[in-house]
Enzyme design. Structure first.
Site, PDB file in Angstrom:
ATOM      1  N   HIS A   1     -10.254  -5.266  -3.299  1.00 51.92           N
ATOM      2  CA  HIS A   1      -8.921  -5.492  -2.735  1.00 51.92           C
ATOM      3  C   HIS A   1      -9.034  -5.896  -1.283  1.00 51.92           C
ATOM      4  O   HIS A   1      -9.842  -5.357  -0.531  1.00 51.92           O
ATOM      5  CB  HIS A   1      -8.029  -4.253  -2.877  1.00 51.92           C
ATOM      6  CG  HIS A   1      -8.657  -2.975  -2.436  1.00 51.92           C
ATOM      7  ND1 HIS A   1      -9.597  -2.309  -3.191  1.00 51.92           N
ATOM      8  CD2 HIS A   1      -8.491  -2.243  -1.310  1.00 51.92           C
ATOM      9  CE1 HIS A   1      -9.973  -1.209  -2.553  1.00 51.92           C
ATOM     10  NE2 HIS A   1      -9.329  -1.152  -1.397  1.00 51.92           N
TER      11      HIS A   1
ATOM     12  N   HIS B   1      -7.115  -5.780   2.142  1.00 48.56           N
ATOM     13  CA  HIS B   1      -6.004  -5.184   2.883  1.00 48.56           C
ATOM     14  C   HIS B   1      -5.451  -6.255   3.828  1.00 48.56           C
ATOM     15  O   HIS B   1      -6.225  -6.881   4.568  1.00 48.56           O
ATOM     16  CB  HIS B   1      -6.484  -4.031   3.772  1.00 48.56           C
ATOM     17  CG  HIS B   1      -6.995  -2.831   3.054  1.00 48.56           C
ATOM     18  ND1 HIS B   1      -6.251  -1.688   2.884  1.00 48.56           N
ATOM     19  CD2 HIS B   1      -8.195  -2.571   2.477  1.00 48.56           C
ATOM     20  CE1 HIS B   1      -6.967  -0.773   2.246  1.00 48.56           C
ATOM     21  NE2 HIS B   1      -8.152  -1.285   1.987  1.00 48.56           N
TER      22      HIS B   1
ATOM     23  N   ASP C   1       0.847  -1.185   0.000  1.00 44.52           N
ATOM     24  CA  ASP C   1       0.000   0.000   0.000  1.00 44.52           C
ATOM     25  C   ASP C   1       0.889   1.245   0.000  1.00 44.52           C
ATOM     26  O   ASP C   1       1.908   1.305   0.700  1.00 44.52           O
ATOM     27  CB  ASP C   1      -0.920  -0.001   1.232  1.00 44.52           C
ATOM     28  CG  ASP C   1      -2.060   0.999   1.107  1.00 44.52           C
ATOM     29  OD1 ASP C   1      -3.212   0.553   0.965  1.00 44.52           O
ATOM     30  OD2 ASP C   1      -1.797   2.224   1.129  1.00 44.52           O
ATOM     31  N   ILE C   2       0.519   2.245  -0.767  1.00 42.51           N
ATOM     32  CA  ILE C   2       1.339   3.452  -0.907  1.00 42.51           C
ATOM     33  C   ILE C   2       1.323   4.291   0.377  1.00 42.51           C
ATOM     34  O   ILE C   2       2.247   5.089   0.612  1.00 42.51           O
ATOM     35  CB  ILE C   2       0.828   4.291  -2.118  1.00 42.51           C
ATOM     36  CG1 ILE C   2       1.924   5.197  -2.648  1.00 42.51           C
ATOM     37  CG2 ILE C   2      -0.425   5.090  -1.771  1.00 42.51           C
ATOM     38  CD1 ILE C   2       1.591   5.793  -4.021  1.00 42.51           C
TER      39      ILE C   2
ATOM     40  N   ASN D   1     -12.895  -2.923   2.662  1.00 43.53           N
ATOM     41  CA  ASN D   1     -13.772  -1.777   2.839  1.00 43.53           C
ATOM     42  C   ASN D   1     -14.795  -1.814   1.710  1.00 43.53           C
ATOM     43  O   ASN D   1     -14.421  -1.870   0.536  1.00 43.53           O
ATOM     44  CB  ASN D   1     -12.955  -0.477   2.798  1.00 43.53           C
ATOM     45  CG  ASN D   1     -12.016  -0.358   3.989  1.00 43.53           C
ATOM     46  OD1 ASN D   1     -12.360  -0.777   5.092  1.00 43.53           O
ATOM     47  ND2 ASN D   1     -10.839   0.195   3.775  1.00 43.53           N
TER      48      ASN D   1
ATOM     49  N   GLY E   1     -15.122   3.636   3.700  1.00 41.20           N
ATOM     50  CA  GLY E   1     -13.783   4.087   3.329  1.00 41.20           C
ATOM     51  C   GLY E   1     -13.260   3.523   2.027  1.00 41.20           C
ATOM     52  O   GLY E   1     -12.092   3.737   1.697  1.00 41.20           O
ATOM     53  N   GLN E   2     -14.100   2.780   1.276  1.00 42.17           N
ATOM     54  CA  GLN E   2     -13.599   2.299  -0.020  1.00 42.17           C
ATOM     55  C   GLN E   2     -13.375   3.486  -0.941  1.00 42.17           C
ATOM     56  O   GLN E   2     -14.285   4.289  -1.172  1.00 42.17           O
ATOM     57  CB  GLN E   2     -14.578   1.312  -0.670  1.00 42.17           C
ATOM     58  CG  GLN E   2     -13.995   0.699  -1.945  1.00 42.17           C
ATOM     59  CD  GLN E   2     -14.899  -0.356  -2.604  1.00 42.17           C
ATOM     60  OE1 GLN E   2     -16.006  -0.610  -2.153  1.00 42.17           O
ATOM     61  NE2 GLN E   2     -14.405  -0.958  -3.677  1.00 42.17           N
ATOM     62  N   SER E   3     -12.153   3.602  -1.430  1.00 41.40           N
ATOM     63  CA  SER E   3     -11.807   4.728  -2.308  1.00 41.40           C
ATOM     64  C   SER E   3     -11.351   4.269  -3.682  1.00 41.40           C
ATOM     65  O   SER E   3     -11.314   5.066  -4.615  1.00 41.40           O
ATOM     66  CB  SER E   3     -10.721   5.592  -1.657  1.00 41.40           C
ATOM     67  OG  SER E   3      -9.555   4.830  -1.432  1.00 41.40           O
TER      68      SER E   3
HETATM   69  P1  5GP Z   1      -9.674   1.561   0.136  1.00 36.54           P
HETATM   70  O1  5GP Z   1      -9.681   2.907   0.803  1.00 36.54           O
HETATM   71  O2  5GP Z   1     -10.393   1.608  -1.211  1.00 36.54           O
HETATM   72  O3  5GP Z   1     -10.170   0.430   0.996  1.00 36.54           O
HETATM   73  O4  5GP Z   1      -8.153   1.220  -0.128  1.00 36.54           O
HETATM   74  C1  5GP Z   1      -7.423   1.772  -1.162  1.00 36.54           C
HETATM   75  C2  5GP Z   1      -5.988   1.702  -0.750  1.00 36.54           C
HETATM   76  O5  5GP Z   1      -5.199   1.934  -1.904  1.00 36.54           O
HETATM   77  C3  5GP Z   1      -5.573   2.751   0.273  1.00 36.54           C
HETATM   78  O6  5GP Z   1      -5.067   2.112   1.443  1.00 36.54           O
HETATM   79  C4  5GP Z   1      -4.524   3.583  -0.454  1.00 36.54           C
HETATM   80  O7  5GP Z   1      -3.447   3.987   0.367  1.00 36.54           O
HETATM   81  C5  5GP Z   1      -4.066   2.656  -1.555  1.00 36.54           C
HETATM   82  N1  5GP Z   1      -3.625   3.333  -2.764  1.00 36.54           N
HETATM   83  C6  5GP Z   1      -4.235   4.370  -3.390  1.00 36.54           C
HETATM   84  N2  5GP Z   1      -3.557   4.722  -4.487  1.00 36.54           N
HETATM   85  C7  5GP Z   1      -2.486   3.880  -4.554  1.00 36.54           C
HETATM   86  C8  5GP Z   1      -1.406   3.763  -5.492  1.00 36.54           C
HETATM   87  O8  5GP Z   1      -1.300   4.489  -6.474  1.00 36.54           O
HETATM   88  N3  5GP Z   1      -0.494   2.794  -5.235  1.00 36.54           N
HETATM   89  C9  5GP Z   1      -0.581   1.967  -4.137  1.00 36.54           C
HETATM   90  N4  5GP Z   1       0.384   1.055  -3.982  1.00 36.54           N
HETATM   91  N5  5GP Z   1      -1.587   2.054  -3.259  1.00 36.54           N
HETATM   92  C10 5GP Z   1      -2.530   3.000  -3.462  1.00 36.54           C
END
Ligand code: 5GP
Ligand code: ZN
Length: 113
Positions: free
Chosen positions: A99, A101, A30-31, A86, A92-94
């Site tokens: 995916h 985590h 994760d970034i 998420n 919090g799904q963005s």
């Molecule tokens: P969500 O919020 O949808 O459950 O998780 C998305 C995750 O993707 C977040 O933890 C966020 O830090 C990670 N993320 C977003 N953009 C990038 C990216 O460009 N590269 C990587 N490696 N992770 C990313």
């Protein structure tokens, strides 16, 4: 799909720190890590999220979890780790490519925020 961040990471169009890859799944760091281990495990198939997954996706959703378990085993964090999906913006799904985590390497509290 053409505009999906994680599809672009899987294809290599956007770089990532790859942790694991097989025919069906891809895992990368994760970034913005929320724990010493914070890996995302994704199906290569574009599925928008858990609520959009169908019965035919059961195997790939399971595979993603088993990949997470194997990474946790390899990293020696089996004393306690968490796999999280998420689901929907309210949770919090963005990124709208399913995916898992994998979070670990520190104490994890319950309930999560
Ligand atoms: P969500 O919020 O949808 O459950 O998780 C998305 C995750 O993707 C977040 O933890 C966020 O830090 C990670 N993320 C977003 N953009 C990038 C990216 O460009 N590269 C990587 N490696 N992770 C990313
Ligand atoms: Zn995608």
């Amino acid at each position: 799909m053409g505009d999906c961040l994680f599809c672009k990471i899987i294809s290599g169009e956007i770089p990532s720190k790859k942790v694991y890859e097989d025919e069906h799944t891809f895992a990368f760091e994760d970034i913005d890590p929320k724990a010493p281990t914070h890996v995302l495990v994704v199906p290569k198939k574009h599925i928008r999220g858990l609520k959009e997954a169908s019965a035919e996706d059961a195997e790939i959703v399971g595979r993603c979890h088993l990949v997470a378990a194997e990474i946790a085993r390899q990293r020696g964090i089996e004393a306690g780790y968490r796999t999280v999906l998420n689901v929907g913006p309210g949770a919090g799904q963005s990124v709208f490519h399913l995916h898992v985590h994998l979070l670990g390497g520190r104490d994890l509290h319950w309930p999560p925020g």
